[in-house]
Design an enzyme around this catalytic site. Structure first.
Site, short mmCIF file in Angstrom:
data_model
loop_
_atom_site.label_atom_id
_atom_site.label_comp_id
_atom_site.label_asym_id
_atom_site.label_seq_id
_atom_site.Cartn_x
_atom_site.Cartn_y
_atom_site.Cartn_z
N CYS A 2 9.28 -3.97 -3.23
CA CYS A 2 10.32 -2.95 -3.04
C CYS A 2 10.77 -2.31 -4.35
CB CYS A 2 11.54 -3.57 -2.39
SG CYS A 2 11.22 -4.33 -0.82
N ARG A 27 3.89 -0.87 -7.63
CA ARG A 27 4.39 -2.20 -7.29
C ARG A 27 3.96 -2.63 -5.89
NH1 ARG A 27 9.37 -3.36 -10.37
NH2 ARG A 27 9.99 -4.64 -8.63
N TRP A 75 8.64 -3.02 0.87
CA TRP A 75 7.51 -3.91 1.10
C TRP A 75 8.03 -4.93 2.11
CZ3 TRP A 75 6.11 -9.13 0.24
CH2 TRP A 75 4.74 -9.39 0.22
N ASN A 101 16.74 -4.49 -2.54
CA ASN A 101 15.54 -5.28 -2.89
C ASN A 101 15.95 -6.74 -2.84
OD1 ASN A 101 14.19 -2.99 -3.49
ND2 ASN A 101 13.89 -3.43 -5.67
N GLY A 102 15.05 -7.59 -2.37
CA GLY A 102 15.36 -9.02 -2.35
C GLY A 102 15.36 -9.54 -0.92
N GLU A 472 -10.55 -16.23 -11.21
CA GLU A 472 -10.00 -14.88 -11.36
C GLU A 472 -10.96 -13.83 -10.81
OE1 GLU A 472 -7.38 -13.47 -11.73
OE2 GLU A 472 -7.89 -11.45 -12.38
N LYS A 476 -10.00 -11.18 -7.83
CA LYS A 476 -10.11 -9.72 -8.01
C LYS A 476 -10.89 -9.11 -6.86
CE LYS A 476 -8.14 -9.36 -10.65
NZ LYS A 476 -6.74 -9.33 -10.54
N GLU A 479 -8.86 -9.26 -3.65
CA GLU A 479 -7.69 -8.39 -3.64
C GLU A 479 -8.01 -6.95 -3.27
OE1 GLU A 479 -4.34 -9.57 -6.88
OE2 GLU A 479 -6.31 -9.15 -7.71
N HIS A 495 -20.66 -30.44 -2.34
CA HIS A 495 -19.91 -31.45 -1.59
C HIS A 495 -19.18 -30.83 -0.40
CE1 HIS A 495 -20.90 -34.47 -4.52
NE2 HIS A 495 -20.47 -33.68 -5.51
N LYS A 590 2.66 -5.42 -6.62
CA LYS A 590 2.42 -5.68 -8.03
C LYS A 590 3.41 -6.70 -8.57
CE LYS A 590 0.51 -4.69 -12.01
NZ LYS A 590 -0.86 -5.18 -12.18
#
Ligand code: G6P
Length: 595
Positions: A2, A27, A75, A101-102, A472, A476, A479, A495, A590
């Site tokens: 947000c 974001r 968001w 926001n929150g 990583e 990527k 995402e 295994h 973000k």
């Protein structure tokens, strides 16, 4: 996640707020809204919908000049992505309008205690806040109604509040969610992120928790929740506007990938003074006085933490543990007697880390934030800050912040070791050149990607630090291309997980460590003989006939910064091939400011 932008002054509020919201798009969000003061009706009018800021801009295209308003990108946390749940939210009588926001953790409880008869229009926790302000305003002045509400909220909030009865006033409050006030020539911008005020304001303050401000015309007053005025100290806003355009690149992500060699050089410049590595001696002293480093982080920053662990343990011979921030905050391990905490966060705002910091402070242990945003909550609240100087990272998927985090942490390891056995300036320059020479031919990765990522599953494998880079690389790819990818310890694949290997499943091995190169190659043969499409990313000195990507040799402590580059490009091109929104992948944010 947000975003909030509010404006009050003499300029065009609509334009400033929309520009601010565009700047916060990076974001991640799913809906956008704005409330603008209409000089004819003398009221704030509300416009909002699910979708992009572009869509909102079209909705308000014909809205006349306004000098004041608040905007938001949402968001979703509580309730579906739709128009009703988008912000701003209004009280039932249309008197109060807010953006938030929150997350309000006790919103159900508040609803049941004070608002049993209230009919809510949305599924959000935010609507409870505005309904409560309205509820209390029937029996007390507005300022008190706001603080009475704030005192009852549990969780996190950054809020902007408007009152139709006093439209020249704007209220802003925060707790555990960032909110900054920017000052222009004769106006103010209130935003959750500094980026939203760049170009409009030349000074700013970051609000402290449990404070609120009232802005009216040229006047701004800061209060604590007991209405006692507090002093306000603005600092100069000297942010360079690097995000303004993508240059010649079609996406921020590729622009940011290409910036990485320059950032390595910038880090050198920033941390070297008169040919000497100049890290805060107090920080070095504190870490040396501790027994064990605990790295706390999330997502890509956590993966940088794993690489840093390997390097610090190798270079300094000091134990380092890496913990997922959201786990550490509530399930901490048994700690050593003298712990030192490193919080790695590109944004410096990740709520899971803010929660950790709170717990750590209670232990009286020392902390250092490694961040790209020197004005962020984590930077302000930790004992030390190491800035990574990557410049604003706009693509949601982190690339340059990851390599910059590793570069800075290797410098730290070097400073901690106190042994100048390698010429670090030379090695960093060599790394930067190697990155540049690889990236000159970046388009070659496009062809490999087209031939490789044709399936909905993929694996990166490696051993030691290559395994960490593989984590990583896999994140990527997941995402932004939505291909299900695992980063796996090469020796562990057999295994159980090897059962997932099918005809043409891509398995990419990262091979940069001599001691285990042959073992990893054997693991690759194991999957190749079960039908996998195998590829390799190797360093020059370890190359064999048939390797896919061969990278120049750089210092082993810096190799992961180079190895990750082809994997970033694979992710980029895989998303491009699928026609996906590379810079703003679905469901992601973000800066994740909720726990
Ligand atoms: C979000 C982002 C990730 C990022 C993580 C940690 O989930 O989508 O890309 O790695 O947050 O962010 P931080 O700002 O703390 O590094």
């Amino acid at each position: 996640m947000c975003g909030i932008v509010g404006y009050t002054g003499k300029r065009d509020a609509k334009e400033i707020i929309l520009n601010g919201l565009y700047r916060l798009e990076y974001r991640g969000y799913d809906s956008a809204g704005i409330s603008l003061y209409n000089q004819q009706t003398k009221r704030y009018e509300l416009y909002k919908d699910a979708g992009r800021v572009d869509h909102l801009a079209r909705i308000v295209e014909d809205v006349p000049y306004s000098n004041s308003g608040i905007g938001h990108t949402r968001w979703a946390t509580h309730g579906k992505v739709n128009q009703l749940n988008a912000h701003p939210h209004m009280s039932k009588n249309n008197r109060f309008t807010i953006v938030h926001n929150g997350v309000i953790e006790n919103y159900k409880n508040l609803r049941d205690t004070y608002l049993q008869d209230h009919r809510f229009s949305s599924e959000t926790d935010t609507e409870v806040i505005v309904a409560l302000i309205d509820y209390f305003s029937h029996t007390m002045p507005v300022k008190e109604a706001i603080t009475t509400t704030l005192k009852r909220l549990q969780g996190s909030y950054a809020l902007l509040i408007l009152d139709q009865e006093e439209p020249s006033k704007m209220y802003a409050a925060k707790h555990k969610s960032p909110l900054l006030i920017g000052r222009g020539k004769d106006d103010y911008v209130v935003a959750s992120d500094l980026m939203a005020m760049v170009g409009v304001c030349d000074a700013f303050i970051a609000l402290e928790d449990e404070t609120f401000v009232v802005i009216e015309a040229q006047k701004i007053i800061l209060y604590n929740l007991d209405h006692q005025p507090q002093s306000l100290q603005f600092q100069t806003l000297d942010y360079t506007d690097e995000l303004a355009d993508k240059g010649a690149h079609p996406h921020y992500m590729i622009k940011e990938i290409m910036e990485q060699p320059i950032i390595i050089r910038r880090i050198l410049e920033k941390y070297f003074s008169e040919e000497k590595l100049a890290l805060d001696p107090a920080l070095i002293k504190e870490i040396k006085a501790s027994e064990r480093i605990y790295i706390l982080a999330a997502g890509t920053s956590m993966h940088a933490g794993y690489v840093a662990k390997t390097m610090i343990e190798t270079i300094v011979r000091m134990p380092v543990e890496v913990h997922i921030a959201s786990e550490f905050a509530y399930h901490p391990p048994v700690l050593s007697k003298k712990p030192f905490f490193m919080l790695i966060s590109q944004s410096g705002e990740t709520a899971d880390l803010v929660a950790c910091l709170k717990k750590i402070k209670a232990l009286n242990a020392k902390t250092c934030t490694v961040t790209n945003v020197k004005t962020s909550t984590l930077a302000r609240e930790a004992d030390f800050t190491l800035e990574i100087y990557a410049g604003p990272e706009i693509a949601v998927a982190s690339t340059k912040a990851y390599t910059a985090q590793i570069a800075v942490l290797v410098l730290l390891a070097y400073a901690l070791s106190g042994k100048e056995t390698w010429d670090i300036r030379y090695e960093y320059s060599k790394l930067s050149q190697a990155m540049e020479s690889f990236l000159e031919h970046y388009e070659e990765m496009h062809q490999i990607t087209k031939q490789t990522f044709t399936k909905f599953h993929a694996f990166y494998i490696g051993r030691g630090v290559d395994y960490y880079v593989g984590l990583e690389a896999a994140l990527k790819l997941k995402e932004i291309s939505y291909i299900h990818t695992e980063g796996y310890a090469a020796g562990e694949l057999k295994h159980g997980t090897i059962a997932l290997i099918e005809d043409q499943t891509p398995v990419i091995a990262l091979i940069t460590t001599k001691e285990v190169a042959l073992n990893t190659r054997s693991n690759l043969h194991e999957v190749a003989s079960r039908g996998a499409n195998t590829l390799t990313i190797v360093t020059e000195s370890l190359k064999e006939v048939g390797d896919t990507v061969v990278l120049p040799d750089v210092h082993p402590y810096l190799t992961p910064i180079l190895t990750v580059l082809p994997t970033q490009l694979f992710a980029y091109y895989a998303a491009l091939e699928r026609g996906l929104d590379i810079d703003k992948p679905r469901n992601l944010a973000k800066s994740v400011t909720v726990e």
